[in-house]
Design a protein around this motif. Structure first.
Motif, PDB file in Angstrom:
ATOM      1  N   ALA A  29      70.652  64.208  52.871  1.00  0.00           N
ATOM      2  CA  ALA A  29      70.611  64.534  51.305  1.00  0.00           C
ATOM      3  C   ALA A  29      70.969  63.500  50.849  1.00  0.00           C
ATOM      4  CB  ALA A  29      72.064  65.462  51.434  1.00  0.00           C
ATOM      5  N   ARG A  30      70.197  63.294  49.520  1.00  0.00           N
ATOM      6  CA  ARG A  30      70.494  62.082  48.706  1.00  0.00           C
ATOM      7  C   ARG A  30      71.682  62.283  47.551  1.00  0.00           C
ATOM      8  NH1 ARG A  30      65.669  59.645  45.417  1.00  0.00           N
ATOM      9  NH2 ARG A  30      66.017  60.959  43.644  1.00  0.00           N
ATOM     10  N   GLY A  31      72.556  61.500  47.506  1.00  0.00           N
ATOM     11  CA  GLY A  31      73.619  61.640  46.591  1.00  0.00           C
ATOM     12  C   GLY A  31      74.561  60.825  46.781  1.00  0.00           C
ATOM     13  N   GLU A  32      75.886  60.884  46.217  1.00  0.00           N
ATOM     14  CA  GLU A  32      76.882  60.235  46.606  1.00  0.00           C
ATOM     15  C   GLU A  32      77.459  60.802  47.920  1.00  0.00           C
ATOM     16  OE1 GLU A  32      81.441  59.296  44.638  1.00  0.00           O
ATOM     17  OE2 GLU A  32      79.583  60.216  43.153  1.00  0.00           O
ATOM     18  N   THR A  33      77.848  59.802  48.868  1.00  0.00           N
ATOM     19  CA  THR A  33      78.180  60.112  50.276  1.00  0.00           C
ATOM     20  C   THR A  33      79.698  61.175  50.150  1.00  0.00           C
ATOM     21  OG1 THR A  33      77.458  58.135  50.813  1.00  0.00           O
ATOM     22  CG2 THR A  33      78.966  59.315  52.235  1.00  0.00           C
ATOM     23  N   GLY A  34      79.413  62.367  50.673  1.00  0.00           N
ATOM     24  CA  GLY A  34      80.418  63.256  51.004  1.00  0.00           C
ATOM     25  C   GLY A  34      80.612  64.038  49.665  1.00  0.00           C
ATOM     26  N   VAL A  35      79.759  64.141  48.962  1.00  0.00           N
ATOM     27  CA  VAL A  35      79.913  64.751  47.451  1.00  0.00           C
ATOM     28  C   VAL A  35      78.768  65.684  47.251  1.00  0.00           C
ATOM     29  CG1 VAL A  35      80.116  64.614  44.860  1.00  0.00           C
ATOM     30  CG2 VAL A  35      81.187  62.986  46.687  1.00  0.00           C
ATOM     31  N   LYS A  36      79.348  66.755  46.586  1.00  0.00           N
ATOM     32  CA  LYS A  36      78.106  67.939  46.348  1.00  0.00           C
ATOM     33  C   LYS A  36      78.161  67.803  44.801  1.00  0.00           C
ATOM     34  CE  LYS A  36      79.688  71.520  49.548  1.00  0.00           C
ATOM     35  NZ  LYS A  36      79.703  73.134  49.445  1.00  0.00           N
ATOM     36  N   PRO A  37      77.027  68.193  44.279  1.00  0.00           N
ATOM     37  CA  PRO A  37      75.757  68.660  44.576  1.00  0.00           C
ATOM     38  C   PRO A  37      74.902  67.457  45.164  1.00  0.00           C
ATOM     39  CG  PRO A  37      75.698  68.743  42.311  1.00  0.00           C
ATOM     40  CD  PRO A  37      77.082  68.349  42.610  1.00  0.00           C
ATOM     41  N   VAL A  38      73.822  67.699  45.762  1.00  0.00           N
ATOM     42  CA  VAL A  38      73.004  66.617  46.303  1.00  0.00           C
ATOM     43  C   VAL A  38      71.894  66.651  45.292  1.00  0.00           C
ATOM     44  CG1 VAL A  38      73.731  66.556  48.730  1.00  0.00           C
ATOM     45  CG2 VAL A  38      71.733  67.953  47.834  1.00  0.00           C
ATOM     46  N   GLU A  39      71.120  65.503  45.236  1.00  0.00           N
ATOM     47  CA  GLU A  39      69.817  65.429  44.332  1.00  0.00           C
ATOM     48  C   GLU A  39      68.570  65.969  45.009  1.00  0.00           C
ATOM     49  OE1 GLU A  39      69.455  61.377  43.120  1.00  0.00           O
ATOM     50  OE2 GLU A  39      71.294  61.313  42.992  1.00  0.00           O
ATOM     51  N   TYR A  42      65.665  63.991  52.051  1.00  0.00           N
ATOM     52  CA  TYR A  42      64.403  63.083  52.658  1.00  0.00           C
ATOM     53  C   TYR A  42      64.284  63.744  54.062  1.00  0.00           C
ATOM     54  CZ  TYR A  42      65.537  59.683  49.431  1.00  0.00           C
ATOM     55  OH  TYR A  42      65.627  58.596  48.143  1.00  0.00           O
ATOM     56  N   ILE A  43      63.195  63.673  54.581  1.00  0.00           N
ATOM     57  CA  ILE A  43      62.962  64.453  55.957  1.00  0.00           C
ATOM     58  C   ILE A  43      62.436  63.226  56.947  1.00  0.00           C
ATOM     59  CG2 ILE A  43      61.382  65.972  57.285  1.00  0.00           C
ATOM     60  CD1 ILE A  43      61.589  66.108  53.590  1.00  0.00           C
ATOM     61  N   MET A  44      63.079  63.387  58.178  1.00  0.00           N
ATOM     62  CA  MET A  44      62.568  62.608  59.312  1.00  0.00           C
ATOM     63  C   MET A  44      62.406  63.481  60.281  1.00  0.00           C
ATOM     64  SD  MET A  44      65.004  59.049  59.558  1.00  0.00           S
ATOM     65  CE  MET A  44      65.849  58.262  58.236  1.00  0.00           C
ATOM     66  N   LEU A  45      61.516  63.122  61.061  1.00  0.00           N
ATOM     67  CA  LEU A  45      61.181  63.680  62.536  1.00  0.00           C
ATOM     68  C   LEU A  45      61.647  62.599  63.692  1.00  0.00           C
ATOM     69  CD1 LEU A  45      57.399  65.199  62.035  1.00  0.00           C
ATOM     70  CD2 LEU A  45      59.748  66.079  61.311  1.00  0.00           C
ATOM     71  N   GLN A  46      62.526  63.345  64.557  1.00  0.00           N
ATOM     72  CA  GLN A  46      63.354  62.521  65.767  1.00  0.00           C
ATOM     73  C   GLN A  46      62.395  63.067  66.886  1.00  0.00           C
ATOM     74  OE1 GLN A  46      67.132  63.244  66.886  1.00  0.00           O
ATOM     75  NE2 GLN A  46      67.462  61.143  67.535  1.00  0.00           N
ATOM     76  N   ARG A  47      61.720  62.011  67.468  1.00  0.00           N
ATOM     77  CA  ARG A  47      60.889  62.217  68.802  1.00  0.00           C
ATOM     78  C   ARG A  47      62.045  62.185  69.834  1.00  0.00           C
ATOM     79  NH1 ARG A  47      56.396  57.736  67.721  1.00  0.00           N
ATOM     80  NH2 ARG A  47      54.940  58.986  66.644  1.00  0.00           N
ATOM     81  N   PRO A  48      61.476  62.890  70.936  1.00  0.00           N
ATOM     82  CA  PRO A  48      62.470  62.743  71.951  1.00  0.00           C
ATOM     83  C   PRO A  48      62.921  61.617  72.553  1.00  0.00           C
ATOM     84  CG  PRO A  48      60.533  64.375  72.503  1.00  0.00           C
ATOM     85  CD  PRO A  48      60.200  63.578  71.293  1.00  0.00           C
ATOM     86  N   ASP A  49      62.072  60.458  72.264  1.00  0.00           N
ATOM     87  CA  ASP A  49      62.638  59.171  72.639  1.00  0.00           C
ATOM     88  C   ASP A  49      63.756  58.612  71.779  1.00  0.00           C
ATOM     89  OD1 ASP A  49      61.434  58.405  70.566  1.00  0.00           O
ATOM     90  OD2 ASP A  49      59.878  57.045  71.572  1.00  0.00           O
TER      91      ASP A  49
END
Length: 118
Positions: A29-39, A42-49
């Motif tokens: 989530a993009r926004g101020e750390t630990g704060v709602k609401p978010v803007e 972003y998406i990442m795909l984590q491979r098994p490695d």
């Protein structure tokens, strides 16, 4: 799994193949750390490695950023994602921060650490 490169990015059109080969969708989530609401997310795909692929727009090769829940769910519907956690508090401030996190996570993975801690 897909095209292996040193920069660990993936276009949306190849995300499904990565997921079918074991990658897991991770949202940030993009926004101020630990704060709602978010803007948005972003998406990442984590491979098994442990390496993380940052999702890019096919149109202009920029970081994929989704601003609405509807847009997010439309994307997740197009790729075979399962069990996705949607963070509701800010984790990264901007595009630079997501690239920095991406680099950090891949450095950890290269060292054998497969956990994601934001």
């Amino acid at each position: 799994m897909g095209d292996r490169t040193d920069n660990y990015v993936v276009f949306e059109r190849n995300a499904g193949r990565e997921i079918e080969q074991g990658a897991v969708v991770k949202l940030f989530a993009r926004g101020e750390t630990g704060v709602k609401p978010v803007e948005g997310w972003y998406i990442m795909l984590q491979r098994p490695d442990g390496h993380c692929l940052l999702l890019l727009n096919s149109r202009d090769a920029t970081v994929k950023f989704i601003k609405t829940v509807i847009g997010l769910f439309k994307l997740l519907d197009r790729i075979p994602a399962r069990d996705v956690t949607v963070p509701l508090e800010g984790q990264v401030a901007d595009n630079k921060a997501i690239w920095d996190l991406h680099a950090h996570l891949n450095q950890q993975a290269a060292g054998g650490d497969k956990t994601i801690a934001v």
